[in-house]
Design an enzyme around this catalytic site. Structure first.
Site, PDB file in Angstrom:
ATOM      1  N   HIS A   1      -3.766 -15.141   9.304  1.00 30.66           N
ATOM      2  CA  HIS A   1      -2.923 -13.954   9.175  1.00 30.66           C
ATOM      3  C   HIS A   1      -3.521 -12.718   9.842  1.00 30.66           C
ATOM      4  CE1 HIS A   1      -0.527 -16.369   6.523  1.00 30.66           C
ATOM      5  NE2 HIS A   1      -1.516 -16.521   5.657  1.00 30.66           N
TER       6      HIS A   1
ATOM      7  N   PRO B   1       0.846  -1.199   0.000  1.00 29.14           N
ATOM      8  CA  PRO B   1       0.000   0.000   0.000  1.00 29.14           C
ATOM      9  C   PRO B   1       0.880   1.247   0.000  1.00 29.14           C
ATOM     10  CG  PRO B   1      -0.744  -1.584   1.638  1.00 29.14           C
ATOM     11  CD  PRO B   1       0.580  -2.076   1.146  1.00 29.14           C
ATOM     12  N   GLU B   2       0.599   2.165  -0.921  1.00 28.83           N
ATOM     13  CA  GLU B   2       1.411   3.368  -1.034  1.00 28.83           C
ATOM     14  C   GLU B   2       0.664   4.551  -0.427  1.00 28.83           C
ATOM     15  OE1 GLU B   2       3.354   3.852  -4.804  1.00 28.83           O
ATOM     16  OE2 GLU B   2       3.614   1.712  -5.058  1.00 28.83           O
TER      17      GLU B   2
END
Length: 286
Positions: A90, A2-3
């Site tokens: 997770h 994710p940016e």
């Protein structure tokens, strides 16, 4: 990974739901992320109120009166609001608030991080080691043509590598650096020191346009990114001109998009729209 646009979107989605809410419980199912999740966090933030959320680069910040929780999603992490769903393999961390609001962090590759900065003992927030080497935010008023030109003047690396390292401008990741350079018609192999003031102006404008386009379209999903409702972003579908389009025709000149490797990262560009003098290109360090 994710940016910046994706983290900005998460901040905007999360803050209205948790701001001024008290953390009733903080569950740690797995401490072993990129850096160990501090053992004291459940006690430190339980019964404490989140005053606001903010973002610095690709870090999401939860501000409490006595400290700040620093969150990084790594390569594959995500944050989602859930109801009564059983945790999966997770699902490592969970913030539980009143009115059945639960925020869960999932991170299959465990490259994410959740850290704590104590405002009384650790000094100013942005003196924290994770922030010390970060450059200016892309929308900062301090990011001017003159600032960028001066910072690039002694950089022998390619402009793509300089944008990626985040020391001058933070948060311009692989997707948006490729797209910004295409918008600017600047070849990604160009040595940063060779860029003119006009080039710097074009790069700043293009970075801001690419990031705004991504935020407006819900971010970009390459592999794992989803918003807090589990929805993918549409930037790649709606706006991407070069990234991920190797061999496909350029939207401007119809020549084929090229993919190369720079320091192990994929770079996409148009050889015609972003032409680089062949005599110089053989001497560039890629």
């Amino acid at each position: 990974m994710p940016e910046l646009p994706e983290i900005e979107l998460l901040k905007r989605e999360i803050e209205p739901k948790i701001q001024n809410r008290t953390v009733l419980e903080f569950k740690i199912r797995n401490h072993k992320l990129r850096w160990p999740v501090p053992d004291h966090l459940p006690k430190t933030i339980v019964n404490q109120t989140i005053l606001k959320c903010s973002r610095r680069g690709k870090y999401l910040l939860f501000h409490f009166k006595h400290g700040v929780q620093i969150i990084h999603l790594g390569m594959s992490g995500s944050l989602r609001f859930i109801r009564d769903e059983s945790p999966g393999k997770h699902d490592h961390l969970e913030w539980i608030f009143n009115e059945s609001i639960i925020l869960r962090m999932n991170d299959p590759r465990k490259f994410g991080a959740v850290l704590w900065h104590d405002l009384e003992n650790d000094g100013k927030l942005y003196d924290n080691k994770v922030f010390k080497n970060l450059g200016l935010e892309p929308f900062s008023t301090e990011l001017t043509d003159q600032y960028l030109h001066k910072k690039l003047s002694n950089k022998k690396k390619s402009i793509k590598q300089v944008l990626l390292d985040g020391h001058i401008i933070v948060g311009v990741g692989n997707i948006y650096s490729s797209e910004s350079l295409f918008k600017s018609r600047i070849n990604p192999l160009t040595p940063a020191s060779e860029l003119s003031m006009k080039n710097c102006s074009e790069i700043i404008t293009s970075i801001r346009e690419a990031l705004c386009d991504s935020i407006d379209s819900g971010g970009s999903t390459i592999r794992n990114y989803v918003n807090t409702n589990g929805e993918s972003g549409n930037y790649m579908k709606n706006y991407a001109s070069v990234y991920g389009r190797n061999g496909l025709p350029c939207n401007v000149c119809n020549s084929k998009i090229i993919k190369i490797k720079q320091n192990g990262r994929s770079t996409y560009y148009c050889p015609i729209c972003q032409n680089l003098d062949k005599k110089r290109s053989s001497n560039l360090n890629i």
